[in-house]
Design a protein around this motif. Structure first.
Motif, PDB file in Angstrom:
ATOM      1  N   ASP A   1      87.128  59.572  42.534  1.00 43.70           N
ATOM      2  CA  ASP A   1      87.591  58.193  42.655  1.00 43.70           C
ATOM      3  C   ASP A   1      86.488  57.142  42.631  1.00 43.70           C
ATOM      4  N   ASP A   2      85.233  57.556  42.695  1.00 45.75           N
ATOM      5  CA  ASP A   2      84.151  56.573  42.715  1.00 45.75           C
ATOM      6  C   ASP A   2      82.873  57.179  42.142  1.00 45.75           C
ATOM      7  N   GLY A   3      81.884  56.341  41.976  1.00 42.80           N
ATOM      8  CA  GLY A   3      80.579  56.779  41.514  1.00 42.80           C
ATOM      9  C   GLY A   3      79.517  55.879  42.109  1.00 42.80           C
ATOM     10  N   HIS A   4      78.300  56.375  42.170  1.00 36.74           N
ATOM     11  CA  HIS A   4      77.206  55.537  42.650  1.00 36.74           C
ATOM     12  C   HIS A   4      75.885  56.052  42.085  1.00 36.74           C
ATOM     13  N   ALA A   5      74.875  55.219  42.199  1.00 34.76           N
ATOM     14  CA  ALA A   5      73.538  55.549  41.718  1.00 34.76           C
ATOM     15  C   ALA A   5      72.547  55.424  42.866  1.00 34.76           C
ATOM     16  N   THR A   6      71.472  56.212  42.789  1.00 34.62           N
ATOM     17  CA  THR A   6      70.391  56.111  43.764  1.00 34.62           C
ATOM     18  C   THR A   6      69.069  55.986  43.016  1.00 34.62           C
ATOM     19  N   LEU A   7      68.107  55.348  43.673  1.00 34.29           N
ATOM     20  CA  LEU A   7      66.777  55.151  43.120  1.00 34.29           C
ATOM     21  C   LEU A   7      65.771  55.510  44.203  1.00 34.29           C
ATOM     22  N   ALA A   8      64.748  56.301  43.845  1.00 28.71           N
ATOM     23  CA  ALA A   8      63.765  56.740  44.834  1.00 28.71           C
ATOM     24  C   ALA A   8      62.389  56.841  44.197  1.00 28.71           C
ATOM     25  N   THR A   9      61.363  56.778  45.034  1.00 27.12           N
ATOM     26  CA  THR A   9      59.996  57.095  44.614  1.00 27.12           C
ATOM     27  C   THR A   9      59.728  58.542  45.007  1.00 27.12           C
ATOM     28  N   ARG A  10      58.839  59.209  44.267  1.00 26.64           N
ATOM     29  CA  ARG A  10      58.492  60.607  44.550  1.00 26.64           C
ATOM     30  C   ARG A  10      56.982  60.770  44.551  1.00 26.64           C
ATOM     31  N   PHE A  11      56.507  61.632  45.433  1.00 26.75           N
ATOM     32  CA  PHE A  11      55.087  61.975  45.519  1.00 26.75           C
ATOM     33  C   PHE A  11      54.967  63.501  45.528  1.00 26.75           C
ATOM     34  N   PRO A  12      55.011  64.120  44.332  1.00 26.81           N
ATOM     35  CA  PRO A  12      54.987  65.579  44.276  1.00 26.81           C
ATOM     36  C   PRO A  12      53.574  66.159  44.351  1.00 26.81           C
ATOM     37  N   VAL A  13      53.471  67.334  44.956  1.00 29.22           N
ATOM     38  CA  VAL A  13      52.269  68.166  44.919  1.00 29.22           C
ATOM     39  C   VAL A  13      52.732  69.559  44.531  1.00 29.22           C
ATOM     40  N   GLY A  14      51.934  70.237  43.748  1.00 27.43           N
ATOM     41  CA  GLY A  14      52.378  71.546  43.296  1.00 27.43           C
ATOM     42  C   GLY A  14      51.248  72.402  42.771  1.00 27.43           C
ATOM     43  N   LEU A  15      51.661  73.574  42.306  1.00 31.50           N
ATOM     44  CA  LEU A  15      50.733  74.542  41.752  1.00 31.50           C
ATOM     45  C   LEU A  15      51.353  75.086  40.474  1.00 31.50           C
ATOM     46  N   ALA A  16      50.553  75.090  39.407  1.00 27.33           N
ATOM     47  CA  ALA A  16      51.012  75.595  38.112  1.00 27.33           C
ATOM     48  C   ALA A  16      50.134  76.759  37.688  1.00 27.33           C
ATOM     49  N   TRP A  17      50.740  77.730  37.033  1.00 28.82           N
ATOM     50  CA  TRP A  17      49.998  78.848  36.450  1.00 28.82           C
ATOM     51  C   TRP A  17      50.131  78.776  34.950  1.00 28.82           C
ATOM     52  N   HIS A  18      48.974  78.680  34.271  1.00 29.13           N
ATOM     53  CA  HIS A  18      48.931  78.568  32.816  1.00 29.13           C
ATOM     54  C   HIS A  18      48.347  79.860  32.249  1.00 29.13           C
ATOM     55  N   PRO A  19      49.193  80.725  31.647  1.00 27.67           N
ATOM     56  CA  PRO A  19      48.667  81.962  31.057  1.00 27.67           C
ATOM     57  C   PRO A  19      47.701  81.655  29.919  1.00 27.67           C
ATOM     58  N   ALA A  20      46.644  82.431  29.832  1.00 31.05           N
ATOM     59  CA  ALA A  20      45.625  82.227  28.798  1.00 31.05           C
ATOM     60  C   ALA A  20      46.240  82.343  27.404  1.00 31.05           C
ATOM     61  N   GLY A  21      45.911  81.385  26.538  1.00 32.04           N
ATOM     62  CA  GLY A  21      46.336  81.413  25.155  1.00 32.04           C
ATOM     63  C   GLY A  21      47.798  81.091  24.913  1.00 32.04           C
ATOM     64  N   SER A  22      48.492  80.561  25.903  1.00 35.48           N
ATOM     65  CA  SER A  22      49.911  80.246  25.716  1.00 35.48           C
ATOM     66  C   SER A  22      50.147  78.745  25.760  1.00 35.48           C
ATOM     67  N   ALA A  23      51.318  78.346  25.312  1.00 37.98           N
ATOM     68  CA  ALA A  23      51.686  76.928  25.299  1.00 37.98           C
ATOM     69  C   ALA A  23      52.686  76.611  26.405  1.00 37.98           C
ATOM     70  N   VAL A  24      52.713  77.434  27.458  1.00 34.22           N
ATOM     71  CA  VAL A  24      53.626  77.194  28.576  1.00 34.22           C
ATOM     72  C   VAL A  24      52.856  77.263  29.885  1.00 34.22           C
ATOM     73  N   ASP A  25      53.432  76.678  30.932  1.00 31.94           N
ATOM     74  CA  ASP A  25      52.992  76.955  32.290  1.00 31.94           C
ATOM     75  C   ASP A  25      54.211  77.055  33.186  1.00 31.94           C
ATOM     76  N   PHE A  26      54.019  77.699  34.309  1.00 30.59           N
ATOM     77  CA  PHE A  26      55.068  77.902  35.311  1.00 30.59           C
ATOM     78  C   PHE A  26      54.619  77.157  36.556  1.00 30.59           C
ATOM     79  N   PHE A  27      55.533  76.430  37.186  1.00 31.58           N
ATOM     80  CA  PHE A  27      55.110  75.610  38.326  1.00 31.58           C
ATOM     81  C   PHE A  27      56.097  75.688  39.476  1.00 31.58           C
ATOM     82  N   VAL A  28      55.579  75.330  40.647  1.00 27.31           N
ATOM     83  CA  VAL A  28      56.383  75.139  41.853  1.00 27.31           C
ATOM     84  C   VAL A  28      55.831  73.888  42.528  1.00 27.31           C
ATOM     85  N   GLU A  29      56.739  73.044  43.077  1.00 25.14           N
ATOM     86  CA  GLU A  29      56.279  71.793  43.683  1.00 25.14           C
ATOM     87  C   GLU A  29      57.127  71.406  44.878  1.00 25.14           C
ATOM     88  N   LEU A  30      56.537  70.598  45.729  1.00 24.66           N
ATOM     89  CA  LEU A  30      57.198  69.984  46.870  1.00 24.66           C
ATOM     90  C   LEU A  30      56.989  68.483  46.732  1.00 24.66           C
TER      91      LEU A  30
END
Length: 76
Positions: free
Chosen positions: A23-52
């Motif tokens: 019956d309704d809808g709404h929008a929210t707006l927020a600022t974010r300050f993420p910190v995280g750790l990414a693992w980049h496999p050698a020779g690849s074009a991807v990385d895997f990450f986790v963040e808070l």
């Protein structure tokens, strides 16, 4: 994990959400300050990450928020 590189990161950003309910809808707006750790496999074009992310919702009300995430990034 061998053959890759561990990369810590920190950033600042924004978040915009739109919620639609029966019956309704709404929008929210927020600022974010993420910190995280990414693992980049050698020779690849991807990385895997986790963040808070600490944040501050600024619309429609002001309140602190806590979030997190994980995923894969593809570098083109």
């Amino acid at each position: 994990l061998e053959g890759g590189q561990w990369l810590p990161y920190a950033g600042v950003g924004g978040q915009f959400e739109v919620h639609q309910r029966k019956d309704d809808g709404h929008a929210t707006l927020a600022t974010r300050f993420p910190v995280g750790l990414a693992w980049h496999p050698a020779g690849s074009a991807v990385d895997f990450f986790v963040e808070l992310a600490l944040g501050l919702k600024v619309f429609p009300e002001t309140r602190p928020v806590l979030g997190g995430g994980f995923g894969v990034r593809l570098y083109l």
